[in-house]
Design a protein around this motif. Sequence first.
Motif, PDB file in Angstrom:
ATOM      1  N   LEU A  15       0.818  -1.216   0.000  1.00  0.00           N
ATOM      2  CA  LEU A  15       0.000   0.000   0.000  1.00  0.00           C
ATOM      3  C   LEU A  15       0.850   1.263   0.000  1.00  0.00           C
ATOM      4  O   LEU A  15       0.339   2.366   0.257  1.00  0.00           O
ATOM      5  N   ALA A  16       2.140   1.107  -0.318  1.00  0.00           N
ATOM      6  CA  ALA A  16       3.049   2.272  -0.265  1.00  0.00           C
ATOM      7  C   ALA A  16       2.528   3.436  -1.106  1.00  0.00           C
ATOM      8  O   ALA A  16       2.596   4.594  -0.690  1.00  0.00           O
ATOM      9  N   GLU A  17       1.980   3.123  -2.267  1.00  0.00           N
ATOM     10  CA  GLU A  17       1.514   4.216  -3.138  1.00  0.00           C
ATOM     11  C   GLU A  17       0.101   4.669  -2.830  1.00  0.00           C
ATOM     12  O   GLU A  17      -0.398   5.623  -3.434  1.00  0.00           O
ATOM     13  N   ALA A  18      -0.550   3.999  -1.903  1.00  0.00           N
ATOM     14  CA  ALA A  18      -1.896   4.421  -1.487  1.00  0.00           C
ATOM     15  C   ALA A  18      -1.827   5.521  -0.429  1.00  0.00           C
ATOM     16  O   ALA A  18      -2.850   6.090  -0.048  1.00  0.00           O
ATOM     17  N   ARG A  19      -0.605   5.833   0.016  1.00  0.00           N
ATOM     18  CA  ARG A  19      -0.469   6.778   1.125  1.00  0.00           C
ATOM     19  C   ARG A  19      -0.808   8.204   0.707  1.00  0.00           C
ATOM     20  O   ARG A  19      -0.362   8.677  -0.329  1.00  0.00           O
ATOM     21  N   VAL A  20      -1.601   8.860   1.534  1.00  0.00           N
ATOM     22  CA  VAL A  20      -1.992  10.257   1.296  1.00  0.00           C
ATOM     23  C   VAL A  20      -1.965  10.988   2.636  1.00  0.00           C
ATOM     24  O   VAL A  20      -1.931  10.371   3.697  1.00  0.00           O
ATOM     25  N   ARG A  21      -1.947  12.311   2.545  1.00  0.00           N
ATOM     26  CA  ARG A  21      -2.079  13.097   3.779  1.00  0.00           C
ATOM     27  C   ARG A  21      -3.515  13.003   4.286  1.00  0.00           C
ATOM     28  O   ARG A  21      -4.450  12.909   3.491  1.00  0.00           O
ATOM     29  N   THR A  22      -3.669  13.055   5.588  1.00  0.00           N
ATOM     30  CA  THR A  22      -5.025  13.148   6.148  1.00  0.00           C
ATOM     31  C   THR A  22      -5.606  14.515   5.777  1.00  0.00           C
ATOM     32  O   THR A  22      -4.859  15.410   5.376  1.00  0.00           O
ATOM     33  N   PRO A  23      -6.919  14.684   5.921  1.00  0.00           N
ATOM     34  CA  PRO A  23      -7.475  16.040   5.763  1.00  0.00           C
ATOM     35  C   PRO A  23      -6.776  16.987   6.745  1.00  0.00           C
ATOM     36  O   PRO A  23      -6.203  16.544   7.743  1.00  0.00           O
ATOM     37  N   THR A  24      -6.819  18.256   6.466  1.00  0.00           N
ATOM     38  CA  THR A  24      -6.192  19.251   7.348  1.00  0.00           C
ATOM     39  C   THR A  24      -6.695  19.079   8.778  1.00  0.00           C
ATOM     40  O   THR A  24      -7.895  18.965   9.004  1.00  0.00           O
ATOM     41  N   GLN A  25      -5.741  19.048   9.702  1.00  0.00           N
ATOM     42  CA  GLN A  25      -6.114  18.880  11.106  1.00  0.00           C
ATOM     43  C   GLN A  25      -6.013  20.227  11.818  1.00  0.00           C
ATOM     44  O   GLN A  25      -4.930  20.782  11.960  1.00  0.00           O
ATOM     45  N   ASP A  26      -7.158  20.737  12.216  1.00  0.00           N
ATOM     46  CA  ASP A  26      -7.218  22.047  12.849  1.00  0.00           C
ATOM     47  C   ASP A  26      -8.122  21.924  14.063  1.00  0.00           C
ATOM     48  O   ASP A  26      -9.286  21.583  13.915  1.00  0.00           O
ATOM     49  N   TYR A  83       3.254  14.881  19.868  1.00  0.00           N
ATOM     50  CA  TYR A  83       3.360  13.419  19.780  1.00  0.00           C
ATOM     51  C   TYR A  83       2.442  12.842  18.709  1.00  0.00           C
ATOM     52  O   TYR A  83       2.595  11.684  18.327  1.00  0.00           O
ATOM     53  N   LEU A  84       1.487  13.637  18.228  1.00  0.00           N
ATOM     54  CA  LEU A  84       0.561  13.150  17.197  1.00  0.00           C
ATOM     55  C   LEU A  84       0.913  13.657  15.802  1.00  0.00           C
ATOM     56  O   LEU A  84       0.248  13.303  14.825  1.00  0.00           O
ATOM     57  N   VAL A  85       1.941  14.488  15.699  1.00  0.00           N
ATOM     58  CA  VAL A  85       2.327  14.995  14.375  1.00  0.00           C
ATOM     59  C   VAL A  85       3.059  13.896  13.624  1.00  0.00           C
ATOM     60  O   VAL A  85       3.941  13.229  14.175  1.00  0.00           O
ATOM     61  N   GLU A  86       2.697  13.695  12.350  1.00  0.00           N
ATOM     62  CA  GLU A  86       3.425  12.702  11.559  1.00  0.00           C
ATOM     63  C   GLU A  86       4.183  13.409  10.442  1.00  0.00           C
ATOM     64  O   GLU A  86       3.656  14.269   9.761  1.00  0.00           O
ATOM     65  N   ASP A  87       5.468  13.042  10.282  1.00  0.00           N
ATOM     66  CA  ASP A  87       6.274  13.638   9.223  1.00  0.00           C
ATOM     67  C   ASP A  87       5.914  13.031   7.879  1.00  0.00           C
ATOM     68  O   ASP A  87       5.745  13.736   6.890  1.00  0.00           O
ATOM     69  N   ASP A  88       5.821  11.712   7.836  1.00  0.00           N
ATOM     70  CA  ASP A  88       5.407  11.037   6.611  1.00  0.00           C
ATOM     71  C   ASP A  88       3.924  10.733   6.720  1.00  0.00           C
ATOM     72  O   ASP A  88       3.475  10.264   7.758  1.00  0.00           O
ATOM     73  N   PRO A  89       3.192  10.965   5.643  1.00  0.00           N
ATOM     74  CA  PRO A  89       1.742  10.745   5.742  1.00  0.00           C
ATOM     75  C   PRO A  89       1.384   9.265   5.766  1.00  0.00           C
ATOM     76  O   PRO A  89       1.936   8.460   5.016  1.00  0.00           O
ATOM     77  N   TRP A  90       0.454   8.923   6.625  1.00  0.00           N
ATOM     78  CA  TRP A  90      -0.054   7.546   6.674  1.00  0.00           C
ATOM     79  C   TRP A  90      -1.559   7.468   6.468  1.00  0.00           C
ATOM     80  O   TRP A  90      -2.184   6.458   6.800  1.00  0.00           O
ATOM     81  N   GLY A  91      -2.154   8.557   5.918  1.00  0.00           N
ATOM     82  CA  GLY A  91      -3.512   8.387   5.410  1.00  0.00           C
ATOM     83  C   GLY A  91      -3.453   7.379   4.277  1.00  0.00           C
ATOM     84  O   GLY A  91      -2.396   7.149   3.679  1.00  0.00           O
ATOM     85  N   LEU A  92      -4.564   6.720   3.981  1.00  0.00           N
ATOM     86  CA  LEU A  92      -4.586   5.698   2.935  1.00  0.00           C
ATOM     87  C   LEU A  92      -5.792   5.934   2.032  1.00  0.00           C
ATOM     88  O   LEU A  92      -6.917   6.077   2.513  1.00  0.00           O
ATOM     89  N   ASP A  93      -5.533   5.937   0.729  1.00  0.00           N
ATOM     90  CA  ASP A  93      -6.592   6.230  -0.245  1.00  0.00           C
ATOM     91  C   ASP A  93      -7.315   4.942  -0.661  1.00  0.00           C
ATOM     92  O   ASP A  93      -7.323   4.569  -1.833  1.00  0.00           O
ATOM     93  N   LEU A  94      -7.912   4.290   0.309  1.00  0.00           N
ATOM     94  CA  LEU A  94      -8.601   3.025   0.033  1.00  0.00           C
ATOM     95  C   LEU A  94     -10.063   3.290  -0.324  1.00  0.00           C
ATOM     96  O   LEU A  94     -10.709   4.144   0.296  1.00  0.00           O
ATOM     97  N   SER A  95     -10.557   2.540  -1.300  1.00  0.00           N
ATOM     98  CA  SER A  95     -11.983   2.603  -1.647  1.00  0.00           C
ATOM     99  C   SER A  95     -12.679   1.415  -0.997  1.00  0.00           C
ATOM    100  O   SER A  95     -12.280   0.271  -1.213  1.00  0.00           O
ATOM    101  N   LEU A  96     -13.694   1.684  -0.215  1.00  0.00           N
ATOM    102  CA  LEU A  96     -14.413   0.617   0.472  1.00  0.00           C
ATOM    103  C   LEU A  96     -15.827   0.510  -0.093  1.00  0.00           C
ATOM    104  O   LEU A  96     -16.340   1.458  -0.696  1.00  0.00           O
ATOM    105  N   ALA A  97     -16.430  -0.640   0.094  1.00  0.00           N
ATOM    106  CA  ALA A  97     -17.818  -0.812  -0.345  1.00  0.00           C
ATOM    107  C   ALA A  97     -18.562  -1.696   0.645  1.00  0.00           C
ATOM    108  O   ALA A  97     -18.009  -2.670   1.170  1.00  0.00           O
ATOM    109  N   LEU A  98     -19.817  -1.321   0.903  1.00  0.00           N
ATOM    110  CA  LEU A  98     -20.693  -2.083   1.788  1.00  0.00           C
ATOM    111  C   LEU A  98     -21.840  -2.641   0.959  1.00  0.00           C
ATOM    112  O   LEU A  98     -22.541  -1.869   0.283  1.00  0.00           O
TER     113      LEU A  98
END
Lengths: 378, 378
Positions: free
Chosen positions: A240-251, A257-272
């Motif tokens: 999933l290395a290329e699925a990595r994205v930044r999270t939405p802006t956190q404000d 301790y919660l700041v991440e230098d490298d983004p670990w959001g994931l651009d996964l498409s889910l379906a129910l």
Amino acid sequence: MTGFGLNNLPYGVFSTPGGAPRVGVRFGDQVLDLAATLDDSTFAAPSLNPFMAQGRARWTEVREQITGILSGGRRAVLHPLADVRLHMPFEVADYVDFYASEEHATNLGRMFRPDSAPLLPNWKHLPVGYHGRSGTVVPSGTGIVRPTGQRKPPGQESPDFGPSRRLDVEVEVGFVVGTPSALGEPVPTGAFADHVFGVCLVNDWSARDIQAWEYVPLGPFLGKSFATSLSPWIVPLDALAEARVRTPTQDPRPLPYLVEDDPWGLDLSLALALNGTTVSRPPYASMYWSPAQMLAHLTANGASLRTGDLYASGTVSGPSPDQRGSFIELTWSGQEPLKLPDGSTRTFLEDGDEVTISGSWGDVSLGEVTGRILPARR
Amino acid sequence: MTGFGLNNLPYGVFSTPGGAPRVGVRFGDQVLDLAATLDDSTFAAPSLNPFMAQGRARWTEVREQITGILSGGRRAVLHPLADVRLHMPFEVADYVDFYASEEHATNLGRMFRPDSAPLLPNWKHLPVGYHGRSGTVVPSGTGIVRPTGQRKPPGQESPDFGPSRRLDVEVEVGFVVGTPSALGEPVPTGAFADHVFGVCLVNDWSARDIQAWEYVPLGPFLGKSFATSLSPWIVPLDALAEARVRTPTQDPRPLPYLVEDDPWGLDLSLALALNGTTVSRPPYASMYWSPAQMLAHLTANGASLRTGDLYASGTVSGPSPDQRGSFIELTWSGQEPLKLPDGSTRTFLEDGDEVTISGSWGDVSLGEVTGRILPARR
């Protein structure tokens, strides 16, 4: 190649008729028999735990070996997927469930606490989470007995006891810990990939009526603990290395301790899907907190990790109504029933209903997790 | 006989220098080496789980064998307690923490939610509980690193991050499940003794500042998950047969699945000591919900039990101020400091403080659980 090509190679536990459960890798519509192919007893175990405990360097090494074998046509023991039985992929140590979708938390807040602000004051400062029951995490395909419990519908003076009338799902993504950590030593966001082995799909079955009555002040308990279903294939982070994205802006900006230098959001498409009809497509990229932030928070107090710890994202719900990851949101607490292709309508789950959650990034599939509702016991 | 005579015979896990951890029984100031005495490999395991999984009939049989050996002077391998090291007595599967003291729930409600009724509407209808972290349940004597986390003191606009300033204990009694149950099958109150192997003492360490900020809406998480300490000796239910009492009157009458025909309240005397000074004597007989009711509730939704499941009572607090089982109650949220014999005062725990919880019924001792506060990591 059906989402399970050389760029995926997820791990699971399978058995062939008469054989013991052991570790396999899904490749197309086949399962690579890892113990037989690599002659390594680590993979003869009935769970991924011994392999996951070996750490990131070993995971990389084995992935390279497997890629070499499958792409070079070297000797490999493969079984047709149709001929094997799939089992729980790992032994769950602790199970933590987060609540990391802003849309989901807002929707639930509106329904459960209509008289106050939907998002509570702590929500944008920390990934809210709680411990679930690891003993009732079950493999995909396990029948889900409708739970019984205390319910107190609005307007009723005292609670009664009976089968849940508001049985629901939660579409979630799960993260599986391989490398343990020491008690008293927090795991920073930057160490996420050293500890997390892979990703799967989770259906966090929920009995909304039981949950609504019980959950103050210590959180959900019996409304969740009857079952949590897991997909059979654990997709390695590397896939999933290329699925990595930044999270939405956190404000507001999270504490250090919660700041991440490298983004670990994931651009996964889910379906129910309900009985074969897709009713929702939740986008994982909309999640407010990343899995690296969840892990840093989970351990910030010094709590240790064990091999087999599972933590799930919480329900994934996107901003549009057809992106909501639970029936309580899709039907707005049952007030707006869904119309199904056979002409019937649905608010919460009925006996016999089958729910399937699937997910992917591009041509990397997370597979699916399914479960059918069985009638309550008498 | 120091609380560990023939009418007690609790089980634990010990090792002698150079030897592997194995099952033992405490008898006076000695430990009976069960694997060596009975020549049964079940007891050579480093945990009680294999023995506990064998069920009630086997537990009775072994207790009779041990009683015969120790009273008849038959060949027994005994080690002086001072020569052995004690370990975690069992592998914890799931850990559930209840909230079964009316006094404690009322006191906490007053402090955490000063603007509403202290006891929430569900409290007298069901034993409120939640899942804790089983991976951080530690044996008595383990040093407790002061946890770090998000805190938001009253009047401060946003949270900050640092070592807990309100580190506390909870005096609890734990119940250890031996016999598992099937998914989907509730365990009625009458089956309590078929499933529960024994009783121990639990210190549910709590960081009140972290807990107060995080706990809505999904319950306590990091305020609790850094450590939970367990006493080394699991006292068999049989040793407490005469300690059984009825719970206080339950009004309203509980729903049928929570009614118990035989009483499982327990008349245990507990004590909380800080640096050697007893500061509280919580009476377990005052608990509103019995452990059989807790178990019936825990499984009412079909949640299965595993060997090694641990559930704790929640803080035991009696009606009088010197019977409160936590510092937040003893000092009324830090407003009424305790005076210690050395002239110092205490609100919450300071680095270096040592806490000991002990308990007994008559001359049957539950032993003690201790822990010392270590400074926060930098």
